[in-house]
Design a protein around this motif. Structure first.
Motif, PDB file in Angstrom:
ATOM      1  N   SER A 184     -13.897 -17.943 -12.242  1.00 18.65           N
ATOM      2  CA  SER A 184     -12.840 -17.079 -11.742  1.00 18.65           C
ATOM      3  C   SER A 184     -12.201 -17.674 -10.495  1.00 18.65           C
ATOM      4  CB  SER A 184     -13.410 -15.711 -11.397  1.00 18.65           C
ATOM      5  OG  SER A 184     -13.753 -15.058 -12.584  1.00 18.65           O
ATOM      6  N   ARG A 185     -10.903 -17.588 -10.455  1.00 14.72           N
ATOM      7  CA  ARG A 185     -10.158 -18.072  -9.305  1.00 14.72           C
ATOM      8  C   ARG A 185      -9.465 -16.898  -8.644  1.00 14.72           C
ATOM      9  NH1 ARG A 185      -6.036 -21.595 -11.861  1.00 14.72           N
ATOM     10  NH2 ARG A 185      -6.645 -20.511 -13.733  1.00 14.72           N
ATOM     11  N   SER A 186      -9.001 -17.126  -7.431  1.00 16.18           N
ATOM     12  CA  SER A 186      -8.243 -16.081  -6.755  1.00 16.18           C
ATOM     13  C   SER A 186      -6.909 -16.639  -6.302  1.00 16.18           C
ATOM     14  CB  SER A 186      -8.985 -15.583  -5.514  1.00 16.18           C
ATOM     15  OG  SER A 186     -10.104 -14.834  -5.911  1.00 16.18           O
ATOM     16  N   LEU A 187      -5.909 -15.796  -6.367  1.00 20.40           N
ATOM     17  CA  LEU A 187      -4.616 -16.139  -5.779  1.00 20.40           C
ATOM     18  C   LEU A 187      -4.577 -15.439  -4.433  1.00 20.40           C
ATOM     19  CD1 LEU A 187      -2.292 -15.477  -8.853  1.00 20.40           C
ATOM     20  CD2 LEU A 187      -3.239 -17.654  -8.096  1.00 20.40           C
ATOM     21  N   VAL A 188      -4.307 -16.211  -3.398  1.00 20.11           N
ATOM     22  CA  VAL A 188      -4.303 -15.647  -2.052  1.00 20.11           C
ATOM     23  C   VAL A 188      -2.872 -15.686  -1.513  1.00 20.11           C
ATOM     24  CG1 VAL A 188      -5.319 -15.782   0.253  1.00 20.11           C
ATOM     25  CG2 VAL A 188      -6.624 -16.565  -1.723  1.00 20.11           C
ATOM     26  N   TYR A 189      -2.354 -14.516  -1.185  1.00 22.84           N
ATOM     27  CA  TYR A 189      -0.977 -14.410  -0.691  1.00 22.84           C
ATOM     28  C   TYR A 189      -1.007 -14.178   0.819  1.00 22.84           C
ATOM     29  CZ  TYR A 189       0.262 -14.216  -5.549  1.00 22.84           C
ATOM     30  OH  TYR A 189       0.405 -14.547  -6.864  1.00 22.84           O
ATOM     31  N   TYR A 190      -0.225 -14.975   1.559  1.00 21.38           N
ATOM     32  CA  TYR A 190      -0.220 -14.920   3.017  1.00 21.38           C
ATOM     33  C   TYR A 190       1.000 -14.172   3.545  1.00 21.38           C
ATOM     34  CZ  TYR A 190      -3.938 -18.392   3.091  1.00 21.38           C
ATOM     35  OH  TYR A 190      -5.129 -19.042   2.915  1.00 21.38           O
ATOM     36  N   PHE A 191       0.742 -13.311   4.522  1.00 23.10           N
ATOM     37  CA  PHE A 191       1.843 -12.574   5.165  1.00 23.10           C
ATOM     38  C   PHE A 191       2.124 -13.153   6.553  1.00 23.10           C
ATOM     39  CE2 PHE A 191       0.475  -9.773   1.876  1.00 23.10           C
ATOM     40  CZ  PHE A 191       1.638  -9.162   1.462  1.00 23.10           C
ATOM     41  N   ASP A 192       3.273 -12.804   7.086  1.00 18.30           N
ATOM     42  CA  ASP A 192       3.691 -13.260   8.408  1.00 18.30           C
ATOM     43  C   ASP A 192       2.988 -12.410   9.471  1.00 18.30           C
ATOM     44  OD1 ASP A 192       4.970 -13.865  10.734  1.00 18.30           O
ATOM     45  OD2 ASP A 192       7.002 -13.565   9.986  1.00 18.30           O
ATOM     46  N   VAL A 193       1.994 -12.987  10.169  1.00 21.26           N
ATOM     47  CA  VAL A 193       1.205 -12.195  11.128  1.00 21.26           C
ATOM     48  C   VAL A 193       2.043 -11.696  12.309  1.00 21.26           C
ATOM     49  CG1 VAL A 193      -1.116 -13.007  10.634  1.00 21.26           C
ATOM     50  CG2 VAL A 193       0.306 -14.315  12.170  1.00 21.26           C
ATOM     51  N   GLU A 194       3.117 -12.407  12.603  1.00 24.36           N
ATOM     52  CA  GLU A 194       3.976 -11.942  13.711  1.00 24.36           C
ATOM     53  C   GLU A 194       4.528 -10.557  13.389  1.00 24.36           C
ATOM     54  OE1 GLU A 194       4.103 -13.333  16.614  1.00 24.36           O
ATOM     55  OE2 GLU A 194       2.710 -14.799  15.780  1.00 24.36           O
ATOM     56  N   LYS A 195       4.825 -10.339  12.115  1.00 29.07           N
ATOM     57  CA  LYS A 195       5.332  -9.019  11.703  1.00 29.07           C
ATOM     58  C   LYS A 195       4.188  -8.003  11.698  1.00 29.07           C
ATOM     59  CE  LYS A 195       9.561 -10.268   9.566  1.00 29.07           C
ATOM     60  NZ  LYS A 195       9.690 -11.487   8.777  1.00 29.07           N
ATOM     61  N   LYS A 210       1.625  -7.911  13.636  1.00 22.57           N
ATOM     62  CA  LYS A 210       1.228  -7.530  14.991  1.00 22.57           C
ATOM     63  C   LYS A 210       1.971  -6.305  15.498  1.00 22.57           C
ATOM     64  CE  LYS A 210      -0.195 -12.116  16.471  1.00 22.57           C
ATOM     65  NZ  LYS A 210       0.272 -13.378  17.016  1.00 22.57           N
ATOM     66  N   THR A 211       3.182  -6.122  15.048  1.00 26.07           N
ATOM     67  CA  THR A 211       3.975  -4.986  15.525  1.00 26.07           C
ATOM     68  C   THR A 211       4.180  -3.931  14.442  1.00 26.07           C
ATOM     69  OG1 THR A 211       5.954  -6.202  14.912  1.00 26.07           O
ATOM     70  CG2 THR A 211       5.265  -6.376  17.221  1.00 26.07           C
ATOM     71  N   CYS A 212       3.445  -4.079  13.346  1.00 25.71           N
ATOM     72  CA  CYS A 212       3.656  -3.164  12.211  1.00 25.71           C
ATOM     73  C   CYS A 212       3.034  -1.787  12.479  1.00 25.71           C
ATOM     74  CB  CYS A 212       3.029  -3.794  10.967  1.00 25.71           C
ATOM     75  SG  CYS A 212       3.040  -2.681   9.563  1.00 25.71           S
ATOM     76  N   PRO A 213       3.745  -0.709  12.226  1.00 25.28           N
ATOM     77  CA  PRO A 213       3.176   0.629  12.435  1.00 25.28           C
ATOM     78  C   PRO A 213       2.027   0.951  11.468  1.00 25.28           C
ATOM     79  CG  PRO A 213       5.414   0.763  11.499  1.00 25.28           C
ATOM     80  CD  PRO A 213       5.158  -0.669  11.793  1.00 25.28           C
ATOM     81  N   LEU A 214       1.901   0.174  10.401  1.00 23.71           N
ATOM     82  CA  LEU A 214       0.840   0.441   9.407  1.00 23.71           C
ATOM     83  C   LEU A 214      -0.340  -0.522   9.542  1.00 23.71           C
ATOM     84  CD1 LEU A 214       3.155   0.851   6.257  1.00 23.71           C
ATOM     85  CD2 LEU A 214       2.346   2.638   7.792  1.00 23.71           C
ATOM     86  N   ARG A 215      -0.418  -1.228  10.698  1.00 21.63           N
ATOM     87  CA  ARG A 215      -1.414  -2.313  10.787  1.00 21.63           C
ATOM     88  C   ARG A 215      -2.863  -1.823  10.842  1.00 21.63           C
ATOM     89  NH1 ARG A 215       1.162  -1.958  15.630  1.00 21.63           N
ATOM     90  NH2 ARG A 215      -0.115  -1.686  17.488  1.00 21.63           N
ATOM     91  N   ASP A 216      -3.120  -0.582  11.271  1.00 27.74           N
ATOM     92  CA  ASP A 216      -4.498  -0.084  11.338  1.00 27.74           C
ATOM     93  C   ASP A 216      -5.144  -0.162   9.963  1.00 27.74           C
ATOM     94  OD1 ASP A 216      -4.364   0.362  13.947  1.00 27.74           O
ATOM     95  OD2 ASP A 216      -4.294   2.574  13.852  1.00 27.74           O
TER      96      ASP A 216
END
Ligand code: SF4
Length: 216
Positions: free
Chosen positions: A102-113, A115-121
């Motif tokens: 089994s393999r995994s596909l790993v999708y990366y998000f922009d951490v700068e966004k 850091k200020t995201c209201p849903l980050r908790d």
């Protein structure tokens, strides 16, 4: 050709397209298609009909893998959209394709966004260097196809797929298929079938010219 609403799953049209081709007298020995057609049922149907499945795997589309609340995988664009509506920036594959595990596909998000995201908790850990979303590719359901994908036959035949895309592009760019001229499936079918007729006629003329070079 099948004309469906935009919300339909392309992959589910395979049975109808196959029946259509056969009833038009086409002997179907292989199917070259994109990942949307590599679902379990389609692969089983091709196997039953002894058709070579030249269809790259993306089982995540069909199996779902792991799910995290609010994240959506977009199979056409091959990115993930997070609960805040941000798109993943890039993708990596974890695990060896050759091992068949089994393999995994790993999708990366922009951490700068993040850091200020209201849903980050509960989504982004403060100070973390990356925010990823992983989807597991379930190998056991697709073992035969994983092996076939590594074969020379598959690699050779899949090279023909861009030619099919060129035909789609020709229909869109030069024959108006980028826009639905009419409302409703029935009318859209007329537009689509006539457009296909025109590009087929153009192709036939070209092939006849190639077979019969001009005299003189
Ligand atoms: S923290 Fe990052 S990944 Fe999570 S919802 Fe916000 S922007 Fe999206």
């Amino acid at each position: 050709m099948e004309v469906t609403p935009g919300t339909s799953d392309n992959g589910k049209q395979l049975t109808a397209l196959l029946a259509q081709s056969k009833s038009n007298g086409v002997e179907v020995k292989e199917i070259i298609a994109d990942t949307a057609y590599s679902g379990k049922d389609n692969l089983a149907e091709m196997k039953k009909e002894s058709i070579l499945p030249i269809v790259p795997l993306n089982p995540v589309v069909h199996e779902g893998g792991e799910r995290q609340e609010g994240f959506e995988y977009n199979k056409d664009a091959d990115f993930v959209v997070c609960p805040a509506g941000k798109h993943s920036l890039r993708k990596a594959v974890q695990g060896s394709k050759k091992s068949g595990k089994s393999r995994s596909l790993v999708y990366y998000f922009d951490v700068e966004k993040c850091k200020t995201c209201p849903l980050r908790d509960g989504c982004y850990k403060p100070e973390a260097k990356s925010k990823t979303y992983s989807i597991r590719i379930i190998a056991e359901h697709f073992q035969d196809q994983i092996e076939f994908e590594l074969s020379d036959t598959f690699k050779e035949r899949i090279r023909r797929r861009p030619i099919i895309e060129h035909k789609n592009a020709e229909m869109k760019r030069f024959h108006g298929m980028a826009t639905a001229k009419y409302r409703g499936l029935f009318r859209m079918r007329i537009q689509a079938y006539l457009t296909a007729f025109v590009v087929n006629a153009k192709r036939m003329v070209k092939l006849i010219e190639q077979k019969q070079p001009a005299l003189g």
